[in-house]
Design a protein around this motif. Structure first.
Motif, PDB file in Angstrom:
ATOM      1  N   GLU A 129       0.836  -1.204   0.000  1.00 47.45           N
ATOM      2  CA  GLU A 129       0.000   0.000   0.000  1.00 47.45           C
ATOM      3  C   GLU A 129       0.874   1.260   0.000  1.00 47.45           C
ATOM      4  N   SER A 130       1.925   1.248   0.783  1.00 43.80           N
ATOM      5  CA  SER A 130       2.811   2.413   0.864  1.00 43.80           C
ATOM      6  C   SER A 130       3.494   2.687  -0.474  1.00 43.80           C
ATOM      7  N   LEU A 131       3.948   1.640  -1.143  1.00 44.94           N
ATOM      8  CA  LEU A 131       4.604   1.829  -2.436  1.00 44.94           C
ATOM      9  C   LEU A 131       3.628   2.349  -3.480  1.00 44.94           C
ATOM     10  N   LEU A 132       2.395   1.876  -3.429  1.00 45.32           N
ATOM     11  CA  LEU A 132       1.367   2.409  -4.330  1.00 45.32           C
ATOM     12  C   LEU A 132       1.092   3.881  -4.021  1.00 45.32           C
ATOM     13  N   GLU A 133       1.008   4.205  -2.759  1.00 48.64           N
ATOM     14  CA  GLU A 133       0.789   5.594  -2.357  1.00 48.64           C
ATOM     15  C   GLU A 133       1.934   6.477  -2.853  1.00 48.64           C
ATOM     16  N   ALA A 134       3.158   6.018  -2.712  1.00 47.17           N
ATOM     17  CA  ALA A 134       4.312   6.795  -3.164  1.00 47.17           C
ATOM     18  C   ALA A 134       4.282   6.994  -4.677  1.00 47.17           C
ATOM     19  N   ALA A 135       3.837   5.993  -5.393  1.00 53.61           N
ATOM     20  CA  ALA A 135       3.819   6.065  -6.854  1.00 53.61           C
ATOM     21  C   ALA A 135       2.693   6.944  -7.388  1.00 53.61           C
ATOM     22  N   PHE A 136       1.542   6.931  -6.718  1.00 52.70           N
ATOM     23  CA  PHE A 136       0.375   7.576  -7.301  1.00 52.70           C
ATOM     24  C   PHE A 136      -0.124   8.811  -6.559  1.00 52.70           C
ATOM     25  N   ASP A 137       0.209   8.967  -5.300  1.00 50.91           N
ATOM     26  CA  ASP A 137      -0.206  10.148  -4.538  1.00 50.91           C
ATOM     27  C   ASP A 137       0.944  11.155  -4.579  1.00 50.91           C
ATOM     28  N   THR A 138       1.243  11.644  -5.766  1.00 49.00           N
ATOM     29  CA  THR A 138       2.467  12.383  -6.026  1.00 49.00           C
ATOM     30  C   THR A 138       2.506  13.781  -5.414  1.00 49.00           C
ATOM     31  N   LYS A 139       1.379  14.319  -4.994  1.00 41.09           N
ATOM     32  CA  LYS A 139       1.400  15.673  -4.426  1.00 41.09           C
ATOM     33  C   LYS A 139       2.203  15.744  -3.134  1.00 41.09           C
ATOM     34  N   TYR A 140       2.426  14.599  -2.475  1.00 45.12           N
ATOM     35  CA  TYR A 140       3.189  14.580  -1.224  1.00 45.12           C
ATOM     36  C   TYR A 140       4.675  14.318  -1.437  1.00 45.12           C
ATOM     37  N   ASN A 141       5.039  13.970  -2.670  1.00 48.65           N
ATOM     38  CA  ASN A 141       6.446  13.745  -2.996  1.00 48.65           C
ATOM     39  C   ASN A 141       7.101  12.743  -2.035  1.00 48.65           C
ATOM     40  N   TRP A 142       6.454  11.590  -1.855  1.00 48.44           N
ATOM     41  CA  TRP A 142       6.949  10.569  -0.934  1.00 48.44           C
ATOM     42  C   TRP A 142       8.283  10.003  -1.405  1.00 48.44           C
ATOM     43  N   LEU A 143       9.144   9.741  -0.452  1.00 47.70           N
ATOM     44  CA  LEU A 143      10.421   9.084  -0.710  1.00 47.70           C
ATOM     45  C   LEU A 143      10.433   7.760   0.052  1.00 47.70           C
ATOM     46  N   PRO A 144      10.145   6.648  -0.629  1.00 48.86           N
ATOM     47  CA  PRO A 144      10.206   5.343   0.035  1.00 48.86           C
ATOM     48  C   PRO A 144      11.650   4.856   0.087  1.00 48.86           C
ATOM     49  N   LEU A 145      12.026   4.297   1.223  1.00 47.09           N
ATOM     50  CA  LEU A 145      13.398   3.848   1.437  1.00 47.09           C
ATOM     51  C   LEU A 145      13.430   2.412   1.948  1.00 47.09           C
ATOM     52  N   ALA A 146      14.354   1.650   1.408  1.00 41.93           N
ATOM     53  CA  ALA A 146      14.612   0.300   1.901  1.00 41.93           C
ATOM     54  C   ALA A 146      15.682   0.394   2.982  1.00 41.93           C
ATOM     55  N   LEU A 147      15.514  -0.346   4.058  1.00 43.89           N
ATOM     56  CA  LEU A 147      16.453  -0.326   5.179  1.00 43.89           C
ATOM     57  C   LEU A 147      17.276  -1.609   5.147  1.00 43.89           C
ATOM     58  N   TYR A 148      18.574  -1.435   4.998  1.00 37.13           N
ATOM     59  CA  TYR A 148      19.485  -2.573   4.870  1.00 37.13           C
ATOM     60  C   TYR A 148      20.503  -2.591   5.991  1.00 37.13           C
ATOM     61  N   ASP A 149      20.855  -3.801   6.422  1.00 36.78           N
ATOM     62  CA  ASP A 149      22.025  -4.041   7.257  1.00 36.78           C
ATOM     63  C   ASP A 149      22.982  -4.825   6.364  1.00 36.78           C
ATOM     64  N   GLU A 150      24.043  -4.155   5.923  1.00 36.16           N
ATOM     65  CA  GLU A 150      24.926  -4.701   4.884  1.00 36.16           C
ATOM     66  C   GLU A 150      24.068  -4.977   3.643  1.00 36.16           C
ATOM     67  N   GLN A 151      23.974  -6.218   3.203  1.00 35.77           N
ATOM     68  CA  GLN A 151      23.166  -6.557   2.020  1.00 35.77           C
ATOM     69  C   GLN A 151      21.805  -7.136   2.385  1.00 35.77           C
ATOM     70  N   GLN A 152      21.502  -7.214   3.701  1.00 32.88           N
ATOM     71  CA  GLN A 152      20.259  -7.826   4.159  1.00 32.88           C
ATOM     72  C   GLN A 152      19.166  -6.754   4.306  1.00 32.88           C
ATOM     73  N   LEU A 153      18.079  -6.891   3.565  1.00 28.08           N
ATOM     74  CA  LEU A 153      16.927  -6.013   3.685  1.00 28.08           C
ATOM     75  C   LEU A 153      16.200  -6.337   4.984  1.00 28.08           C
ATOM     76  N   VAL A 154      16.009  -5.336   5.848  1.00 32.07           N
ATOM     77  CA  VAL A 154      15.365  -5.592   7.142  1.00 32.07           C
ATOM     78  C   VAL A 154      14.136  -4.723   7.387  1.00 32.07           C
ATOM     79  N   GLY A 155      13.926  -3.668   6.585  1.00 31.73           N
ATOM     80  CA  GLY A 155      12.787  -2.816   6.863  1.00 31.73           C
ATOM     81  C   GLY A 155      12.500  -1.809   5.767  1.00 31.73           C
ATOM     82  N   PHE A 156      11.574  -0.907   6.084  1.00 33.85           N
ATOM     83  CA  PHE A 156      11.062   0.058   5.109  1.00 33.85           C
ATOM     84  C   PHE A 156      10.706   1.342   5.843  1.00 33.85           C
ATOM     85  N   SER A 157      10.887   2.453   5.153  1.00 34.47           N
ATOM     86  CA  SER A 157      10.470   3.748   5.672  1.00 34.47           C
ATOM     87  C   SER A 157       9.979   4.600   4.508  1.00 34.47           C
ATOM     88  N   MET A 158       9.154   5.606   4.827  1.00 28.54           N
ATOM     89  CA  MET A 158       8.676   6.520   3.804  1.00 28.54           C
ATOM     90  C   MET A 158       8.597   7.917   4.400  1.00 28.54           C
TER      91      MET A 158
END
Length: 149
Positions: free
Chosen positions: A33-62
């Motif tokens: 849902e968050s990625l869709l919001e970032a892609a289509f609700d463009t008036k907020y200029n969302w920046l979605p970020l992947a959270l990594y520890d070294e090469q391991q994906l562990v989380g998400f932020s926007m």
């Protein structure tokens, strides 16, 4: 080493499939849902970020909805995948995200909101200096917290 990476063609599916623990599902939107919001609700200029520890994906932020007049921005999402919870990633990534925001935008206030039922999250954010405004976000019914920078 902890890293914030932009969502791209190589990692978006992995980010979309991360999930919080079952008892937290009612407290945050899914990453899909968050990625869709970032892609289509463009008036907020969302920046979605992947959270990594070294090469391991562990989380998400926007992050987004920057307001140049009030010098404020929303930390709209922060989640750690259920398989990596309890390992202090939340604290470590929140500090990294706050530093990133302060370096990337001219801000005076960082805003977020949280479900009232998610009682433990308030002390978590307060430990970083966020204050509970006791105001309700009309968009989602959550309690607004702010950090003065």
């Amino acid at each position: 080493m902890l890293q914030l990476k932009k969502i791209n063609q190589e990692n978006w599916r992995h980010v979309a499939n991360l999930s919080v623990s079952p008892d937290q599902l009612d407290f945050i939107e899914t990453n899909k849902e968050s990625l869709l919001e970032a892609a289509f609700d463009t008036k907020y200029n969302w920046l979605p970020l992947a959270l990594y520890d070294e090469q391991q994906l562990v989380g998400f932020s926007m992050i987004g909805d920057y307001n140049a007049n009030t010098k404020s921005i929303w930390l709209d999402r922060l989640m750690i995948d259920q398989h990596f919870q309890g390992q202090r990633y939340g604290k470590r990534f929140l500090q990294l995200i706050l530093d990133f925001i302060k370096e990337s935008w001219k801000i005076e206030t960082i805003i977020l909101s949280a479900h009232e039922e998610n009682e433990s999250i308030f002390s978590f954010y307060e430990s970083f200096g966020f204050k509970n405004t006791h105001q309700i976000d009309k968009e989602n019914g959550e309690i607004i917290m702010i950090l003065e920078c």
